[in-house]
Design an enzyme around this catalytic site. Structure first.
Site, short mmCIF file in Angstrom:
data_model
loop_
_atom_site.label_atom_id
_atom_site.label_comp_id
_atom_site.label_asym_id
_atom_site.label_seq_id
_atom_site.Cartn_x
_atom_site.Cartn_y
_atom_site.Cartn_z
N HIS A 1 0.85 -1.19 0.00
CA HIS A 1 0.00 0.00 0.00
C HIS A 1 0.88 1.23 0.00
CE1 HIS A 1 -2.78 -2.75 2.58
NE2 HIS A 1 -2.92 -3.02 1.29
N GLN A 2 0.67 2.11 -0.96
CA GLN A 2 1.42 3.36 -1.01
C GLN A 2 0.42 4.52 -0.96
OE1 GLN A 2 1.88 1.17 -4.03
NE2 GLN A 2 3.06 -0.13 -2.65
#
Length: 706
Positions: A631-632
């Protein structure tokens, strides 16, 4: 794209490297591996002695791993990174350099295999980061390219009935009820030329959780919409759920998990039509009250603590069918539940976007061939298509067209062509994800210094438990359980959650530490008994940013803070305890200097066992592993001022009018939970702003005519 062609000496050295990690075992190693495997309950029903002997004898070079690496390197490395890798390979063939790197006055390829194993083991535990990075790179390339393929003697040597699981397992269940979705129409080559003569109301760059929602809302409001996606569109009939190698090459950025240039973090992100919603694990969790308050109060964004935000979360959840109905915990998730309950930790069922339908697919990270996962392609983009939206896949947007301080369209390479097309619109929405959105804005000349900064990654540490009981990892829903007992670790609201991370053999081979070729092969044969968990933390103060190198390739800069480093280590400690409480016999972690822990045959799995407690102390005393991130976020965060944020409260950029952002890069900080639902809720909020903007412009023009 450049190509790679190894010289004869480079190929010989790389062959020696590959055959160190994936070796043909000698007779003594083979007998020991087979005997240890048959001691595991149920193994004799899965494997034959002849099959295991074949597995033991198969080396990496015998299944053409060097050729596979040669083809893959241009896809995952920049010319600079390739130069560095080839330099290492060349130095290993140069005597003066080899003695410094290996301790042997001979080229690496001429060192006997047992001694080569000692050399790479020293790299793994080296106090020098450069040697650890060399180990990581060579180990990762060798193992994953060896184990991803299903058409090799290596795979057949550890194949057993049920190892693929996934869609085949799902089809065998009595409640299997696939949903057939219509195929979305992509713009064909013959239709591309006509696009340049059209001015759309909105062009949306990206088709994931953010872009899909905006497309649906704007199209339903009566505006003309074009969605542009760099990835390829795969209808459910095009997906190959039991072929990880195909799925990762086709649907993921750089073909799967890739390290950044400095080897400080491994990044995993989707690159296909529908974005991460096509290949994620269906987890639908709302942000915590602490996060909402922080975003509202510290970032000056009252929306996040308002009834409207909750309404948007509810609307998104309704559209993608978030539910806990008919969720059955598979083997790995049940082990996580068992271990947590024995230790008194809270454990919850994770809502899924399945509309409450039964879902036993153990391969949703390859796309949902059953059509049950409500990705954007099966929900929001279907809505958009039904209201006239158009879709253009396999198209890279190079820049935003800007005139007099306003966005008026995009320039792009359509269908991988070299020709640059200019497409025009009244509003442009960038929803390419927290890695690509800031890069596109920077390439387009936006000067705001916050663009690409403040990146948050949801850093995660991995822990693998091996049990005597079969857990059948690829069978059943992948992620149905979360332990949030450590969410507020040390009272900072920047703790971690523990979830399952089921993966196939290719990824599994790199998740278990390499402790010698024989030991690694023996552990690979325990895949059917494995449980992979990850501690996903809400990173607090590590220094991360998105960078764009001269070769046109993204890179993530990540310098871990003391707090986040301690969090990663503590996550391993707690996961190890949970595994042991659930009955695990072996614990594998990715810390360089830590060997795996294994209970002896006459020892009971116990968190109070003296040897285990000593091992835990060694874990706590070592540096954190290289974390992974699926997840960014927060790289173009919204805020109250251009001094501290990249976009306004509405999602519109501070620098350019009519240019909006609608993805996870808008998050003010790390979220702390799987982000799909929050992205979609914020995209609803941004959509309202765009509708108001377009409606106001239309009304103004009409009034001017009057």
């Amino acid at each position: 794209m450049f190509t790679v062609s190894f010289s004869d000496s480079q190929r010989q050295t790389l062959t020696a490297i590959v055959d160190t990690f994936v070796a043909s075992l000698d007779a003594e190693e083979e007998d020991k591996m087979i005997d240890n495997t048959f001691r595991v309950p149920g193994s004799s029903a899965c494997f034959t002695r002849a099959q295991l002997a074949q597995f033991a004898k198969t080396s990496g070079s015998s299944i053409d791993v060097v050729d596979k690496i040669e083809k893959k390197l241009p896809l995952i490395l920049t010319p600079k990174q390739l130069f560095d890798l080839l330099l290492v390979i060349n130095l290993l063939d140069y005597r003066p350099a080899s003695i410094l790197m290996t301790g042997h006055w001979k080229p690496f390829k001429d060192i006997p295999r047992p001694e080569r194993e000692l050399v790479v083991s020293k790299w793994r535990k080296s106090s020098f980061a450069a040697f650890r990075q060399i180990y990581n790179s060579l180990m990762g390339l060798s193992l994953t390219e060896a184990y991803f393929s299903h058409d090799t003697a290596l795979y057949q040597g550890l194949h057993y009935d049920g190892i693929q699981g996934g869609h085949k397992h799902f089809e065998q269940q009595p409640d299997y009820q696939p949903i057939q979705h219509g195929r979305l129409k992509m713009i064909a080559d013959s239709e591309v030329a006509a696009l340049s003569s059209v001015t759309f109301d909105v062009i949306i760059v990206g088709s994931g959780a953010g872009g899909g929602v905006v497309a649906a809302q704007l199209a339903q409001a009566g505006f003309s919409v074009l969605v542009v996606e760099k990835g390829k569109y795969y209808h459910q009939e095009d997906m190959v759920p039991d072929d990880d190698q195909y799925a990762f090459a086709a649907m993921y950025e750089d073909g799967g998990i890739t390290p950044n240039a400095t080897g400080t973090v491994n990044v995993l992100s989707g690159s296909t039509f529908g974005g991460g919603t096509t290949i994620n694990y269906l987890a639908c969790l709302e942000p915590s009250d602490d996060v909402r308050r922080q975003w509202a109060e510290k970032s000056g964004l009252p929306y996040f603590n308002s009834p409207q935000f909750q309404d948007d979360l509810n609307k998104a959840a309704d559209r993608i069918g978030v539910s806990t109905d008919n969720i059955e915990h598979n083997g790995p998730n049940q082990k996580l539940i068992d271990g947590c309950r024995k230790l008194g930790h809270t454990v919850k069922t994770v809502p899924q976007n399945t509309s409450g339908k039964s879902h036993h697919c153990g391969k949703c990270y390859t796309g949902c061939a059953a059509g049950i996962k409500n990705s954007t392609t099966n929900t929001w983009l279907k809505d958009a298509a039904s209201h006239g939206a158009q879709f253009l896949d396999c198209t890279r947007v190079n820049g935003i067209l800007i005139r007099k301080g306003k966005a008026v369209g995009v320039s792009c390479n359509v269908h991988h062509s070299q020709h640059i097309h200019k497409l025009f619109a009244k509003r442009v929405v960038v929803a390419g994800g927290a890695l690509h959105t800031p890069s596109l804005l920077k390439r387009s000349g936006l000067p705001n210094p916050n663009i690409g900064q403040h990146l948050r990654l949801h850093l995660a540490s991995i822990c693998v438990g091996i049990y005597d009981q079969a857990t059948h990892p690829p069978q059943g829903a992948l992620l149905t359980t979360v332990c949030d007992a450590f969410e507020n670790w040390e009272g900072t609201h920047h703790g971690f959650k523990i979830e399952c991370f089921t993966q196939g053999l290719g990824m599994f081979s790199g998740m278990i530490p390499w402790l010698g070729a024989a030991k690694h092969k023996e552990t690979m044969l325990r895949y059917r008994n494995a449980v992979i968990t990850f501690a996903m933390m809400r990173d607090k103060d590590s220094k991360c940013s998105v960078q764009y190198d001269p070769y046109g390739k993204l890179d993530v800069s990540c310098v871990l803070s003391k707090h986040d480093t301690a969090n990663l280590v503590q996550g391993i400690v707690e996961m190890a305890k949970i595994h042991v409480a659930a009955g695990a016999r072996q614990i594998h972690v990715a810390q360089h200097a830590i060997d795996s822990f294994e209970f002896n045959a006459n020892e009971e799995s116990s968190v109070d066992h003296p040897r285990f407690l000593e091992w835990i102390k060694s874990v706590q005393g070592q540096a954190a592993p290289v974390p992974s991130s699926g997840h960014q976020m927060a790289s173009c965060r919204m805020g109250a001022s251009p001094k501290t944020s990249a976009t306004k409260f509405t999602g519109e950029t501070w620098d350019v009018e009519h240019l909006y952002v609608a993805d996870s890069s808008l998050f003010p900080t790390a979220l702390g939970v799987n982000p799909m639902l929050t992205i979609e809720a914020i995209a609803l909020h941004v959509s309202r702003s765009i509708v108001d903007s377009l409606s106001t412009t239309t009304t103004t023009k009409m009034m001017a005519k009057i």
